[in-house]
Design an enzyme around this catalytic site. Sequence first.
Site, PDB file in Angstrom:
ATOM      1  N   ASN A 168       2.185 -82.804 -73.985  1.00 22.69           N
ATOM      2  CA  ASN A 168       2.295 -83.091 -72.550  1.00 22.69           C
ATOM      3  C   ASN A 168       3.563 -83.861 -72.163  1.00 22.69           C
ATOM      4  O   ASN A 168       4.034 -83.748 -71.032  1.00 22.69           O
ATOM      5  CB  ASN A 168       1.034 -83.804 -72.036  1.00 22.69           C
ATOM      6  CG  ASN A 168       0.733 -85.086 -72.758  1.00 22.69           C
ATOM      7  OD1 ASN A 168       1.229 -85.342 -73.849  1.00 22.69           O
ATOM      8  ND2 ASN A 168      -0.088 -85.917 -72.144  1.00 22.69           N
ATOM      9  N   GLY A 243      -2.514 -87.589 -79.719  1.00 20.84           N
ATOM     10  CA  GLY A 243      -3.262 -86.348 -79.530  1.00 20.84           C
ATOM     11  C   GLY A 243      -4.714 -86.637 -79.209  1.00 20.84           C
ATOM     12  O   GLY A 243      -5.054 -87.725 -78.732  1.00 20.84           O
ATOM     13  N   VAL A 245      -8.928 -87.093 -79.645  1.00 18.87           N
ATOM     14  CA  VAL A 245      -9.790 -87.927 -80.493  1.00 18.87           C
ATOM     15  C   VAL A 245     -10.202 -87.186 -81.770  1.00 18.87           C
ATOM     16  O   VAL A 245     -10.072 -87.743 -82.875  1.00 18.87           O
ATOM     17  CB  VAL A 245     -11.022 -88.437 -79.696  1.00 18.87           C
ATOM     18  CG1 VAL A 245     -12.025 -89.127 -80.619  1.00 18.87           C
ATOM     19  CG2 VAL A 245     -10.587 -89.367 -78.583  1.00 18.87           C
ATOM     20  N   PRO A 246     -10.654 -85.924 -81.674  1.00 20.07           N
ATOM     21  CA  PRO A 246     -11.084 -85.265 -82.929  1.00 20.07           C
ATOM     22  C   PRO A 246      -9.949 -85.173 -83.959  1.00 20.07           C
ATOM     23  O   PRO A 246     -10.165 -85.425 -85.149  1.00 20.07           O
ATOM     24  CB  PRO A 246     -11.524 -83.866 -82.474  1.00 20.07           C
ATOM     25  CG  PRO A 246     -11.827 -84.004 -81.026  1.00 20.07           C
ATOM     26  CD  PRO A 246     -10.945 -85.088 -80.495  1.00 20.07           C
ATOM     27  N   GLU A 265      -2.832 -92.860 -80.722  1.00 23.97           N
ATOM     28  CA  GLU A 265      -2.764 -92.816 -79.250  1.00 23.97           C
ATOM     29  C   GLU A 265      -3.565 -91.601 -78.824  1.00 23.97           C
ATOM     30  O   GLU A 265      -3.079 -90.466 -78.888  1.00 23.97           O
ATOM     31  CB  GLU A 265      -1.299 -92.668 -78.800  1.00 23.97           C
ATOM     32  CG  GLU A 265      -0.426 -93.874 -79.085  1.00 23.97           C
ATOM     33  CD  GLU A 265      -0.681 -95.021 -78.117  1.00 23.97           C
ATOM     34  OE1 GLU A 265      -1.436 -94.858 -77.149  1.00 23.97           O
ATOM     35  OE2 GLU A 265      -0.130 -96.103 -78.352  1.00 23.97           O
ATOM     36  N   CYS A 299      -2.820 -88.522 -70.548  1.00 20.13           N
ATOM     37  CA  CYS A 299      -3.910 -89.178 -71.267  1.00 20.13           C
ATOM     38  C   CYS A 299      -4.569 -90.314 -70.486  1.00 20.13           C
ATOM     39  O   CYS A 299      -5.768 -90.505 -70.542  1.00 20.13           O
ATOM     40  CB  CYS A 299      -3.382 -89.716 -72.588  1.00 20.13           C
ATOM     41  SG  CYS A 299      -1.941 -90.779 -72.397  1.00 20.13           S
ATOM     42  N   GLU A 506       1.961 -98.574 -78.451  1.00 20.18           N
ATOM     43  CA  GLU A 506       3.338 -98.112 -78.287  1.00 20.18           C
ATOM     44  C   GLU A 506       3.926 -98.877 -77.113  1.00 20.18           C
ATOM     45  O   GLU A 506       3.196 -99.400 -76.274  1.00 20.18           O
ATOM     46  CB  GLU A 506       3.372 -96.593 -78.038  1.00 20.18           C
ATOM     47  CG  GLU A 506       3.172 -95.850 -79.338  1.00 20.18           C
ATOM     48  CD  GLU A 506       3.347 -94.349 -79.270  1.00 20.18           C
ATOM     49  OE1 GLU A 506       3.177 -93.738 -78.206  1.00 20.18           O
ATOM     50  OE2 GLU A 506       3.647 -93.777 -80.336  1.00 20.18           O
TER      51      GLU A 506
HETATM   52  N1  LIG Z   1      -2.853 -92.006 -75.780  1.00 16.65           N
HETATM   53  C1  LIG Z   1      -1.690 -91.395 -75.638  1.00 16.65           C
HETATM   54  O1  LIG Z   1      -0.631 -92.012 -75.651  1.00 16.65           O
HETATM   55  C2  LIG Z   1      -1.659 -89.902 -75.456  1.00 16.65           C
HETATM   56  C3  LIG Z   1      -0.487 -89.311 -74.977  1.00 16.65           C
HETATM   57  C4  LIG Z   1      -0.467 -87.925 -74.806  1.00 16.65           C
HETATM   58  C5  LIG Z   1      -1.579 -87.151 -75.106  1.00 16.65           C
HETATM   59  N2  LIG Z   1      -2.704 -87.754 -75.569  1.00 16.65           N
HETATM   60  C6  LIG Z   1      -3.903 -86.960 -75.857  1.00 16.65           C
HETATM   61  O2  LIG Z   1      -3.550 -85.761 -76.542  1.00 16.65           O
HETATM   62  C7  LIG Z   1      -4.476 -84.732 -76.259  1.00 16.65           C
HETATM   63  C8  LIG Z   1      -3.739 -83.475 -75.873  1.00 16.65           C
HETATM   64  O3  LIG Z   1      -2.796 -83.149 -76.829  1.00 16.65           O
HETATM   65  P1  LIG Z   1      -3.024 -81.988 -77.896  1.00 16.65           P
HETATM   66  O4  LIG Z   1      -3.886 -80.918 -77.310  1.00 16.65           O
HETATM   67  O5  LIG Z   1      -1.674 -81.627 -78.405  1.00 16.65           O
HETATM   68  O6  LIG Z   1      -3.845 -82.743 -79.033  1.00 16.65           O
HETATM   69  P2  LIG Z   1      -4.225 -82.235 -80.497  1.00 16.65           P
HETATM   70  O7  LIG Z   1      -5.054 -83.285 -81.094  1.00 16.65           O
HETATM   71  O8  LIG Z   1      -4.760 -80.860 -80.442  1.00 16.65           O
HETATM   72  O9  LIG Z   1      -2.827 -82.119 -81.255  1.00 16.65           O
HETATM   73  C9  LIG Z   1      -1.948 -83.214 -81.369  1.00 16.65           C
HETATM   74  C10 LIG Z   1      -1.012 -82.994 -82.536  1.00 16.65           C
HETATM   75  O10 LIG Z   1      -1.769 -83.019 -83.738  1.00 16.65           O
HETATM   76  C11 LIG Z   1      -1.422 -81.904 -84.541  1.00 16.65           C
HETATM   77  N3  LIG Z   1      -2.576 -81.582 -85.390  1.00 16.65           N
HETATM   78  C12 LIG Z   1      -3.617 -80.781 -85.121  1.00 16.65           C
HETATM   79  N4  LIG Z   1      -4.485 -80.784 -86.154  1.00 16.65           N
HETATM   80  C13 LIG Z   1      -3.978 -81.617 -87.092  1.00 16.65           C
HETATM   81  C14 LIG Z   1      -4.407 -82.037 -88.384  1.00 16.65           C
HETATM   82  N5  LIG Z   1      -5.542 -81.591 -88.928  1.00 16.65           N
HETATM   83  N6  LIG Z   1      -3.633 -82.899 -89.068  1.00 16.65           N
HETATM   84  C15 LIG Z   1      -2.497 -83.393 -88.540  1.00 16.65           C
HETATM   85  N7  LIG Z   1      -2.023 -83.007 -87.323  1.00 16.65           N
HETATM   86  C16 LIG Z   1      -2.761 -82.139 -86.603  1.00 16.65           C
HETATM   87  C17 LIG Z   1      -1.073 -80.848 -83.518  1.00 16.65           C
HETATM   88  O11 LIG Z   1      -0.329 -79.800 -84.114  1.00 16.65           O
HETATM   89  C18 LIG Z   1      -0.289 -81.655 -82.530  1.00 16.65           C
HETATM   90  O12 LIG Z   1       1.040 -81.862 -82.965  1.00 16.65           O
HETATM   91  C19 LIG Z   1      -5.343 -85.274 -75.145  1.00 16.65           C
HETATM   92  O13 LIG Z   1      -6.563 -85.706 -75.657  1.00 16.65           O
HETATM   93  C20 LIG Z   1      -4.539 -86.462 -74.617  1.00 16.65           C
HETATM   94  O14 LIG Z   1      -5.301 -87.428 -73.968  1.00 16.65           O
HETATM   95  C21 LIG Z   1      -2.759 -89.099 -75.767  1.00 16.65           C
HETATM   96  C1  LIG Z   2       3.991 -90.685 -73.365  1.00 16.20           C
HETATM   97  C2  LIG Z   2       3.215 -91.026 -72.154  1.00 16.20           C
HETATM   98  C3  LIG Z   2       1.754 -91.059 -72.466  1.00 16.20           C
HETATM   99  C4  LIG Z   2       0.975 -90.621 -71.304  1.00 16.20           C
HETATM  100  C5  LIG Z   2      -0.228 -89.913 -71.741  1.00 16.20           C
HETATM  101  O1  LIG Z   2      -0.323 -88.698 -71.824  1.00 16.20           O
END
Ligand SMILES: NC(=O)c1ccc[n+]([C@@H]2O[C@H](COP(=O)([O-])OP(=O)(O)OC[C@H]3O[C@@H](n4cnc5c(N)ncnc54)[C@H](O)[C@@H]3O)[C@@H](O)[C@H]2O)c1
Ligand SMILES: CCCCC=O
Length: 532
Positions: A168, A243, A245-246, A265, A299, A506
């Site tokens: 994102n 990324g 939670v799961p 995060e 997020c 962060e």
């Molecule tokens: N808290 C924060 O700062 C923040 C910021 C941005 C997004 N997010 C969260 O991210 C999520 C959306 O992003 P997404 O769909 O890319 O998330 P995701 O968990 O599907 O993927 C995140 C990253 O993890 C990698 N990945 C997937 N499976 C993996 C594994 N088994 N081992 C290691 N890496 C693996 C993916 O390729 C990707 O690069 C939302 O839940 C959002 O809230 C959080």
């Molecule tokens: C990098 C900014 C984080 C905001 C959540 O998606």
Amino acid sequence: MAQSTLDSMPGASTGTVVITEPLNFWGGKRVKPREEKNAEPVFEPATGRVLCQMVPCGAEEVDEAIQSAYAAYQKWSKMAGMERARVMLEAARIIRERREKIAKLEVINNGKTITEALGNIDFSWKSIEYYAGLAGTLAGQHIQLPGGAFAYSRREPLGVCVGIGAWNFPFLITTLKSAPALACGNAMVYKPSPMAPVTAVILAEIYKEAGVPDGLFCVVQGGAETGSLLCHHPKVAKVSFTGSVPTGKKVMEMSAKSVKQVTLELGGKSPLIIFKDCELENAVKGALMANFLTQGQVCCNGTRVFVQREIMPQFLEEVVKRTKAIPVGDPLLGSTRMGPLISKPQLEKVLGFVSQAKKEGARVLCGGDPFVPSDPKLKGGYFMSPCVLGTSNTLVNGGTAHAQSALFFNTQSLSTDNCRDDMTCVKEEIFGPVMSVLPFDTEEEVIQRANNTTFGLASGVFTRDISRAHRVAASMEAGTCFINNYNINPIELPFGGYKMSGFGRENGQVTIEYYSQLKTVVVEMGDVESLF
Ligand SMILES: NC(=O)c1ccc[n+]([C@@H]2O[C@H](COP(=O)([O-])OP(=O)(O)OC[C@H]3O[C@@H](n4cnc5c(N)ncnc54)[C@H](O)[C@@H]3O)[C@@H](O)[C@H]2O)c1
Ligand SMILES: CCCCC=O
């Protein structure tokens, strides 16, 4: 220096760009994938066209990148903080100089509007400037001991850190992880999301141009398998993950096997609480900013909007009017305020949440449908109309006559249509432009309901009562609470989650703690006293 992707940006428009340069980077240069057989198409969200191919790195490539990072770490970690700062400041300057081109590429890959992307790129160079500023201040302590002995602590880097990012904020997440890592003297191997792989390598080229040792910042492409190779690699000291939670749980589990440090995060389902004494115009603007940036794929968004019952009709009237007026379309146009979602599956998932909400009894007050812009080149894009899910029985339990006259929706369903706390749309992270609005009556009640979630990333409160504002902020089980605004996250402020939204931080000075470790050195000035 392979700058052709960026060089083609000034004249680029939606639907015209194809990227063929390699997207991996280690040893100071772009690296072609070893074999193309597992290539996955990457789509331009605004058109549905294929933008490039993402070829996942296998075990040998991951190892090569990590070895190259380790070699660079040996040099970089021995430099003084001020020397590292000078290189980082140069990187920040280059990003600033190329901000329009980088932002354009980000839009083409991610679908967010150019207005937002420019803001994200500005945030990125500021984050590098900020941590460059801290690099020269890293220091330990000197401690006097009896008999003239003394000890001192050294703040040392961790080694090779891994960054794994979400799609994102592709470029921004890359800088938010690499800037503090590099400032502390670490190297980083970064894996972007397979859906947004094109701008991380631009940052790698910029760091190289600014003067970091070859290998200091590497990019490996891939999805779960490549991510897991990184988390298991014995030479990796830390994993910083952004990324869901799961996936975060899996990263923590894998990293635990070799006791790597972890920053998580993760996602959120944050509450925004609007009291009846608020400045309504600001609360309405705040609710829109809390829900619709980057097509709602943020997020920390305040997606559970709790509104005190007495002001619900006026609030909804304004929010729905302004949501309907959001210009959805070509994200590269300066007038657009909402672009496409990241992918077709993401669009379908978000529309699925809206259908489920309807089945569970919520009322769609606006939007929530697939949207086809009039421009023919956008017909295959992943657009939807921004959505407000509401409550229309707010008056049954005590609204005023004035409030009733402000109702703008069908009053026939006053007693049945509602967002309730137990609905899927209110409980789960949707990650799309869908705001759920819920009525409340008392401060005590709303605090309990706001905290009734396993997430804890952010929260917000609108009120003119200063005591209440701070009381509510203190009660929120969340890493951030915004008072009378929302989504204000400058680099100086620590950002991160409570509960299942993660741990570690962060941004801000505190992040230095998460990319460095303390060594204690004890110095004897006399003779050794032995008991033996
Ligand atoms: N808290 C924060 O700062 C923040 C910021 C941005 C997004 N997010 C969260 O991210 C999520 C959306 O992003 P997404 O769909 O890319 O998330 P995701 O968990 O599907 O993927 C995140 C990253 O993890 C990698 N990945 C997937 N499976 C993996 C594994 N088994 N081992 C290691 N890496 C693996 C993916 O390729 C990707 O690069 C939302 O839940 C959002 O809230 C959080
Ligand atoms: C990098 C900014 C984080 C905001 C959540 O998606």
